[in-house]
Design an enzyme around this catalytic site. Sequence first.
Site, PDB file in Angstrom:
ATOM      1  N   TYR A 142       3.915 -10.316   4.801  1.00 33.45           N
ATOM      2  CA  TYR A 142       3.445 -11.135   6.344  1.00 33.45           C
ATOM      3  C   TYR A 142       2.655 -10.692   7.317  1.00 33.45           C
ATOM      4  O   TYR A 142       2.552  -9.705   7.516  1.00 33.45           O
ATOM      5  CB  TYR A 142       4.934 -11.815   7.103  1.00 33.45           C
ATOM      6  CG  TYR A 142       4.383 -12.137   8.080  1.00 33.45           C
ATOM      7  CD1 TYR A 142       4.199 -13.828   8.339  1.00 33.45           C
ATOM      8  CD2 TYR A 142       4.738 -11.958   9.352  1.00 33.45           C
ATOM      9  CE1 TYR A 142       4.441 -14.061   9.037  1.00 33.45           C
ATOM     10  CE2 TYR A 142       4.617 -12.022  10.434  1.00 33.45           C
ATOM     11  CZ  TYR A 142       4.449 -13.957  10.902  1.00 33.45           C
ATOM     12  OH  TYR A 142       3.925 -14.572  11.964  1.00 33.45           O
ATOM     13  N   ASP A 238      -3.095  -4.190   6.376  1.00 32.54           N
ATOM     14  CA  ASP A 238      -2.016  -4.231   7.565  1.00 32.54           C
ATOM     15  C   ASP A 238      -1.827  -3.904   7.992  1.00 32.54           C
ATOM     16  O   ASP A 238      -0.254  -3.736   7.738  1.00 32.54           O
ATOM     17  CB  ASP A 238      -1.732  -5.966   7.345  1.00 32.54           C
ATOM     18  CG  ASP A 238      -1.003  -6.398   8.428  1.00 32.54           C
ATOM     19  OD1 ASP A 238      -0.448  -5.816   9.583  1.00 32.54           O
ATOM     20  OD2 ASP A 238      -0.674  -7.753   8.680  1.00 32.54           O
ATOM     21  N   LYS A 266       2.079  -4.307  17.924  1.00 35.66           N
ATOM     22  CA  LYS A 266       2.771  -3.751  18.549  1.00 35.66           C
ATOM     23  C   LYS A 266       3.224  -2.062  18.824  1.00 35.66           C
ATOM     24  O   LYS A 266       3.314  -1.767  20.142  1.00 35.66           O
ATOM     25  CB  LYS A 266       4.405  -4.452  19.106  1.00 35.66           C
ATOM     26  CG  LYS A 266       4.847  -4.864  17.313  1.00 35.66           C
ATOM     27  CD  LYS A 266       5.224  -6.119  16.802  1.00 35.66           C
ATOM     28  CE  LYS A 266       5.545  -5.854  15.575  1.00 35.66           C
ATOM     29  NZ  LYS A 266       5.659  -7.536  15.005  1.00 35.66           N
TER      30      LYS A 266
HETATM   31  N1  HOZ Z   1       8.905 -12.809  11.718  1.00 33.19           N
HETATM   32  C1  HOZ Z   1       8.693 -11.510  12.653  1.00 33.19           C
HETATM   33  C2  HOZ Z   1       8.801 -10.425  12.438  1.00 33.19           C
HETATM   34  N2  HOZ Z   1       8.896 -10.320  11.181  1.00 33.19           N
HETATM   35  C3  HOZ Z   1       9.161 -11.883  14.029  1.00 33.19           C
HETATM   36  C4  HOZ Z   1       8.954 -11.516  15.376  1.00 33.19           C
HETATM   37  C5  HOZ Z   1       9.780 -11.993  16.438  1.00 33.19           C
HETATM   38  O1  HOZ Z   1      11.213 -12.491  16.544  1.00 33.19           O
HETATM   39  O2  HOZ Z   1      10.077 -10.253  17.298  1.00 33.19           O
END
Ligand code: HOZ
Length: 429
Positions: A142, A238, A266
Amino acid sequence: MDCSEELFERAKKVLPGGVNSPVRAFRAVDLHPRFISRAEGAYIYDEDGNRFLDYVCSWGPMILGHNHPVIRQAVEKAVKDGLSFGAPTRREVEIAELMTRMVPNVEMVRMTSSGTEAVMSALRLARGATGREKIIKFEGCYHGHSDCMLVKAGSSAVAEEGAPSSAGVPAGTAKDTLTAQYNNLPSVQALFDQNPGRIACVIVEPVAANMGVVGPDPGFLQGLRQICDKEGALLIFDEVITGFRLAKGGAQEFFGVRADLVTFGKIIGGGMPVGAFCGSRALMEQVAPCGPVYQAGTLSGNPVAMAAGLAQLTYLNEHPEVYTRISASADYLAEGMRKAAAEIGAGVQINQVGSLVAPFFTPDKVDNFADAKHSDLKKYAQYFAKMLAQGIYLAPAQFEAMFLSDAHSEEDLEKTLCAVKAVLAQMYS
Ligand code: HOZ
């Protein structure tokens, strides 16, 4: 109806699915989400006053635990001086200098507001610098929700072209994103062979942490490096998840493999909305205003976010023992989970790399996304609900990671293992 349920009902009327990011809706585990009111150390508290031991850690950035005093104080101080200027500040220089010292092969940094934005911009830079349009990603990795990353492998008739994996992604954009299999170097080479001189870059999560957790097989990342060098393509790590988490220098340091461009998220904002893409001076000077690759943002390098990030990265730089500690905690937890599963006779795989852990409800080894999909998702949902009832907050979906922080104590780990044993015993009796 408890407060979280009540808020969720209200939320569903004004937010799609009641949330601002899909996984938070708890649909994969068939429950209503807990609405969180505050967090401290390894614990989060919901609107009903329930306390949970947190293994989401805001999806990674709370590596020192929630509400760490060093970061909170830095933010409090910064807030007093103003929230946003849309102009350069001292802290942007300081954090970039620090990042170039901590991360191998990084000479310059461009801040963004999120990991999605960092990846989107790094891909534009890779295309701009190479003059090539196609990119390779891996199934199950992802990279945020930019158009060219929401792509799956096309049908066999047009296997060399990607297809949108979300409504709204133009087919014309998707076709230039090619998908290989994680931990499968021949699948990467085959795409280069089918597209000679047309692939700008390979982008990879060095540890795949959005399909559960799947580490690179020995030689996989080194092999990507070799293929990219041979083909004249760039290698992008990444590191939104692995950056400053596996090691001070992220996956490049941890695995000893050089990337051309690295993206962060983040964690470099101490949990505040920040991202960055980084690389050599020669590449980064292709970015505007130095070079022809346009990229910009009013909130990029936001002064409050920079204060939080600078405090967190400075702390990590000065306390390398954090990495030894959280990795040892994760080793202990993963081994305890494996032992519990074996004693109960549960066919569960526990994958772990550094402070990232994930259980899969399958007896077979999980080495790529196809393997991860063998996990019994109903069992994961059951496991999640039962662990939550024991006060343990896990990712509300199988294809995510468990994150440990420096605030997770021995007592917390014991508590988790007790819960795992009890829950697996109930599930497999
Ligand atoms: N799918 C994201 C984490 N791999 C979600 C992040 C979120 O909802 O804060």
